[in-house]
Design a protein around this motif. Structure first.
Motif, mmCIF file in Angstrom:
data_model
loop_
_atom_site.group_PDB
_atom_site.id
_atom_site.type_symbol
_atom_site.label_atom_id
_atom_site.label_comp_id
_atom_site.label_asym_id
_atom_site.label_seq_id
_atom_site.Cartn_x
_atom_site.Cartn_y
_atom_site.Cartn_z
ATOM 1 N N LYS A 85 15.149 12.396 -9.215
ATOM 2 C CA LYS A 85 15.886 11.842 -8.065
ATOM 3 C C LYS A 85 16.331 12.933 -7.083
ATOM 4 C CE LYS A 85 18.175 8.656 -10.804
ATOM 5 N NZ LYS A 85 19.204 7.647 -11.032
ATOM 6 N N ALA A 87 2.129 6.721 -4.943
ATOM 7 C CA ALA A 87 2.034 7.977 -5.709
ATOM 8 C C ALA A 87 0.559 8.268 -6.021
ATOM 9 C CB ALA A 87 2.848 7.882 -6.991
ATOM 10 N N ILE A 117 12.931 16.703 -1.161
ATOM 11 C CA ILE A 117 11.633 16.632 -0.466
ATOM 12 C C ILE A 117 11.788 15.865 0.849
ATOM 13 C CG2 ILE A 117 9.322 15.572 -0.588
ATOM 14 C CD1 ILE A 117 9.314 16.389 -3.587
ATOM 15 N N ARG A 133 8.929 -1.129 -6.574
ATOM 16 C CA ARG A 133 8.533 -0.402 -7.796
ATOM 17 C C ARG A 133 7.015 -0.259 -7.840
ATOM 18 N NH1 ARG A 133 7.228 2.441 -10.683
ATOM 19 N NH2 ARG A 133 7.697 2.964 -12.855
ATOM 20 N N PRO A 148 9.990 9.337 -1.074
ATOM 21 C CA PRO A 148 11.408 9.407 -1.460
ATOM 22 C C PRO A 148 12.210 8.209 -0.941
ATOM 23 C CG PRO A 148 10.693 11.473 -0.431
ATOM 24 C CD PRO A 148 9.564 10.513 -0.306
ATOM 25 N N MET A 177 7.858 10.767 -16.853
ATOM 26 C CA MET A 177 9.041 9.908 -16.961
ATOM 27 C C MET A 177 8.688 8.519 -17.506
ATOM 28 S SD MET A 177 11.293 10.115 -13.575
ATOM 29 C CE MET A 177 10.661 8.742 -12.685
ATOM 30 N N VAL A 178 7.640 7.927 -16.880
ATOM 31 C CA VAL A 178 7.305 6.562 -17.315
ATOM 32 C C VAL A 178 6.626 6.552 -18.683
ATOM 33 C CG1 VAL A 178 7.219 5.500 -15.019
ATOM 34 C CG2 VAL A 178 5.163 6.520 -15.943
ATOM 35 N N LEU A 230 -1.062 9.421 -2.865
ATOM 36 C CA LEU A 230 -0.653 10.812 -2.622
ATOM 37 C C LEU A 230 -1.464 11.763 -3.504
ATOM 38 C CD1 LEU A 230 1.254 12.956 -1.416
ATOM 39 C CD2 LEU A 230 2.982 12.283 -3.069
ATOM 40 N N GLY A 250 13.351 14.581 -5.394
ATOM 41 C CA GLY A 250 12.727 13.676 -4.416
ATOM 42 C C GLY A 250 13.524 13.627 -3.120
ATOM 43 N N ILE A 251 14.853 13.606 -3.227
ATOM 44 C CA ILE A 251 15.687 13.568 -2.010
ATOM 45 C C ILE A 251 15.579 14.909 -1.275
ATOM 46 C CG2 ILE A 251 18.059 13.311 -1.129
ATOM 47 C CD1 ILE A 251 16.824 10.661 -2.145
ATOM 48 N N GLY A 255 11.576 5.359 -3.215
ATOM 49 C CA GLY A 255 12.296 5.565 -4.488
ATOM 50 C C GLY A 255 13.767 5.212 -4.343
ATOM 51 N N HIS A 279 5.871 2.160 -5.061
ATOM 52 C CA HIS A 279 6.112 3.564 -5.434
ATOM 53 C C HIS A 279 4.951 4.084 -6.297
ATOM 54 C CE1 HIS A 279 9.035 6.862 -5.511
ATOM 55 N NE2 HIS A 279 8.873 7.006 -6.818
ATOM 56 N N THR A 280 4.469 3.258 -7.200
ATOM 57 C CA THR A 280 3.347 3.656 -8.070
ATOM 58 C C THR A 280 2.056 3.796 -7.259
ATOM 59 O OG1 THR A 280 4.341 2.487 -9.909
ATOM 60 C CG2 THR A 280 2.015 3.005 -10.130
ATOM 61 N N GLY A 300 7.028 12.287 -12.525
ATOM 62 C CA GLY A 300 6.999 10.814 -12.439
ATOM 63 C C GLY A 300 6.188 10.217 -13.574
ATOM 64 N N MET A 324 6.652 16.727 -8.794
ATOM 65 C CA MET A 324 7.173 15.346 -8.797
ATOM 66 C C MET A 324 6.164 14.342 -9.332
ATOM 67 S SD MET A 324 10.223 14.724 -7.881
ATOM 68 C CE MET A 324 10.457 13.168 -7.068
HETATM 69 C C1 HEM Z 1 7.811 12.868 -3.063
HETATM 70 C C2 HEM Z 1 8.649 12.102 -3.732
HETATM 71 C C3 HEM Z 1 8.311 11.331 -4.968
HETATM 72 C C4 HEM Z 1 7.173 11.305 -5.729
HETATM 73 C C5 HEM Z 1 5.864 12.066 -5.507
HETATM 74 C C6 HEM Z 1 7.406 10.384 -6.814
HETATM 75 C C7 HEM Z 1 6.487 10.081 -7.807
HETATM 76 C C8 HEM Z 1 6.687 9.185 -8.833
HETATM 77 C C9 HEM Z 1 5.717 8.827 -9.832
HETATM 78 C C10 HEM Z 1 4.297 9.419 -9.930
HETATM 79 C C11 HEM Z 1 6.279 7.910 -10.653
HETATM 80 C C12 HEM Z 1 5.609 7.208 -11.843
HETATM 81 C C13 HEM Z 1 5.038 5.930 -11.328
HETATM 82 C C14 HEM Z 1 4.430 5.009 -12.362
HETATM 83 O O1 HEM Z 1 3.662 5.463 -13.187
HETATM 84 O O2 HEM Z 1 4.751 3.832 -12.301
HETATM 85 C C15 HEM Z 1 7.613 7.665 -10.188
HETATM 86 C C16 HEM Z 1 8.514 6.781 -10.762
HETATM 87 C C17 HEM Z 1 9.820 6.628 -10.357
HETATM 88 N N1 HEM Z 1 10.425 7.249 -9.281
HETATM 89 FE FE1 HEM Z 1 9.564 8.548 -7.994
HETATM 90 N N2 HEM Z 1 8.677 9.872 -6.723
HETATM 91 C C18 HEM Z 1 9.273 10.432 -5.612
HETATM 92 C C19 HEM Z 1 10.560 10.223 -5.168
HETATM 93 C C20 HEM Z 1 11.507 9.451 -5.810
HETATM 94 C C21 HEM Z 1 12.896 9.305 -5.416
HETATM 95 C C22 HEM Z 1 13.552 10.022 -4.226
HETATM 96 C C23 HEM Z 1 13.482 8.458 -6.300
HETATM 97 C C24 HEM Z 1 14.905 7.947 -6.361
HETATM 98 C C25 HEM Z 1 15.902 8.422 -5.682
HETATM 99 C C26 HEM Z 1 12.472 8.060 -7.261
HETATM 100 C C27 HEM Z 1 12.684 7.205 -8.311
HETATM 101 C C28 HEM Z 1 11.738 6.843 -9.239
HETATM 102 C C29 HEM Z 1 11.998 5.925 -10.345
HETATM 103 C C30 HEM Z 1 13.342 5.241 -10.656
HETATM 104 C C31 HEM Z 1 10.787 5.789 -11.035
HETATM 105 C C32 HEM Z 1 10.532 4.913 -12.276
HETATM 106 C C33 HEM Z 1 11.066 5.527 -13.509
HETATM 107 C C34 HEM Z 1 10.804 4.651 -14.723
HETATM 108 O O3 HEM Z 1 10.393 3.506 -14.589
HETATM 109 O O4 HEM Z 1 11.012 5.175 -15.803
HETATM 110 N N3 HEM Z 1 11.276 8.682 -6.928
HETATM 111 N N4 HEM Z 1 7.843 8.463 -9.074
#
Ligand code: HEM
Ligand code: HEM
Length: 181
Positions: free
Chosen positions: A49, A145, A55, A138, A101, A33-34, A148, A52-53, A104, A141-142, A30, A26
């Motif tokens: 998504k 992460a 997890i 937002r 999660p 993705m960005v 973590l 993450g759910i 997110g 979350h960063t 993540g 993840m």
């Molecule tokens: C253990 C669970 C999770 C981990 C470790 C994780 C990790 C990450 C990381 C490392 C990023 C990139 C952050 C950045 O550089 O700004 C990210 C972005 C994101 N995450 Fe998660 N995430 C988790 C769970 C979730 C869940 C459950 C959702 C939604 C249901 C979610 C939705 C998103 C979204 C929408 C983005 C931004 C995408 C974008 O801007 O393109 N994440 N996540």
């Protein structure tokens, strides 16, 4: 030679290694993705998504397992500060496995985006739509992460220290095999 060691319960070990792979994946998904655009971005979001759910669900199950079956004690000769660091970092990892999660999910709810698990299963919103809350979550979350990731790196270093330098049975308690601490 590793001293014999007492093991974590089988469910604790299975959940630990399964979730370790999912969480590390993840973090990379993540970041990927960005850093991506168009089709690859959409594809990674579709994995991020539901994974993450999953997890979140497994973390709740794991917490219940942890409360029912306490882990084997750390070696008696381990310095007090290292015992404290081990316990504090484990609880921090549990907290992050649940918080990430949820944040997110809440972040997408606040942004007014649907949280789809596959083509037809849509999760309910858990936060009212608000651009300010979306922006805050937002960022959170960063930052979480990153926390973590660094906690995981410290955790990995500690596990290798136990397994390769102290050889005190802590690593084999989670890997499995014969033996007790
Ligand atoms: C253990 C669970 C999770 C981990 C470790 C994780 C990790 C990450 C990381 C490392 C990023 C990139 C952050 C950045 O550089 O700004 C990210 C972005 C994101 N995450 Fe998660 N995430 C988790 C769970 C979730 C869940 C459950 C959702 C939604 C249901 C979610 C939705 C998103 C979204 C929408 C983005 C931004 C995408 C974008 O801007 O393109 N994440 N996540
Ligand atoms: C390949 C990497 C990993 C290795 C080698 C590893 C190794 C270990 C070892 C040896 C223990 C037992 C420590 C003790 O007896 O006190 C442990 C416990 C733990 N690990 Fe990992 N781990 C890894 C990845 C992860 C990841 C990615 C997470 C979550 C983000 C994680 C979360 C935990 C937690 C929460 C515990 C405490 C278990 C409990 O007391 O219920 N580990 N790990």
């Amino acid at each position: 030679m590793n001293r014999p060691t007492s093991l974590f319960s089988l469910p604790a070990r299975v959940l630990h290694w399964l979730m370790a792979a999912m969480i590390v994946a993840m973090l990379f998904i993540g970041v990927g993705m960005v850093a991506s655009v168009s089709a690859r971005h959409a594809w990674l979001v579709q994995i991020h998504k539901p994974l993450g759910i999953a997890i979140l669900v497994l973390a709740v199950v794991r917490l219940a397992v942890r409360l029912r079956r306490p882990p084997p004690p750390l070696p008696a000769d381990l310095p007090a500060w290292q015992k404290l660091a081990a316990h504090a970092s484990h609880w921090l990892l549990y907290a992050l496995m649940i918080a990430m999660p949820l944040i997110g999910w809440a972040m997408l709810s606040a942004g007014g985006y649907p949280v789809m698990l596959g083509a037809s299963l849509r999760l309910p919103s858990i936060v009212a739509a608000s651009p300010v809350v979306f922006a805050l979550l937002r960022h959170l979350h960063t930052w979480l992460a990153m926390l973590l990731f660094f906690t995981f790196v410290a955790h990995l270093a500690a596990a290798l220290h136990h397994g390769l330098i102290r050889r005190d049975g802590v690593l084999s308690g989670m890997v499995g095999g014969r033996a007790s601490r």
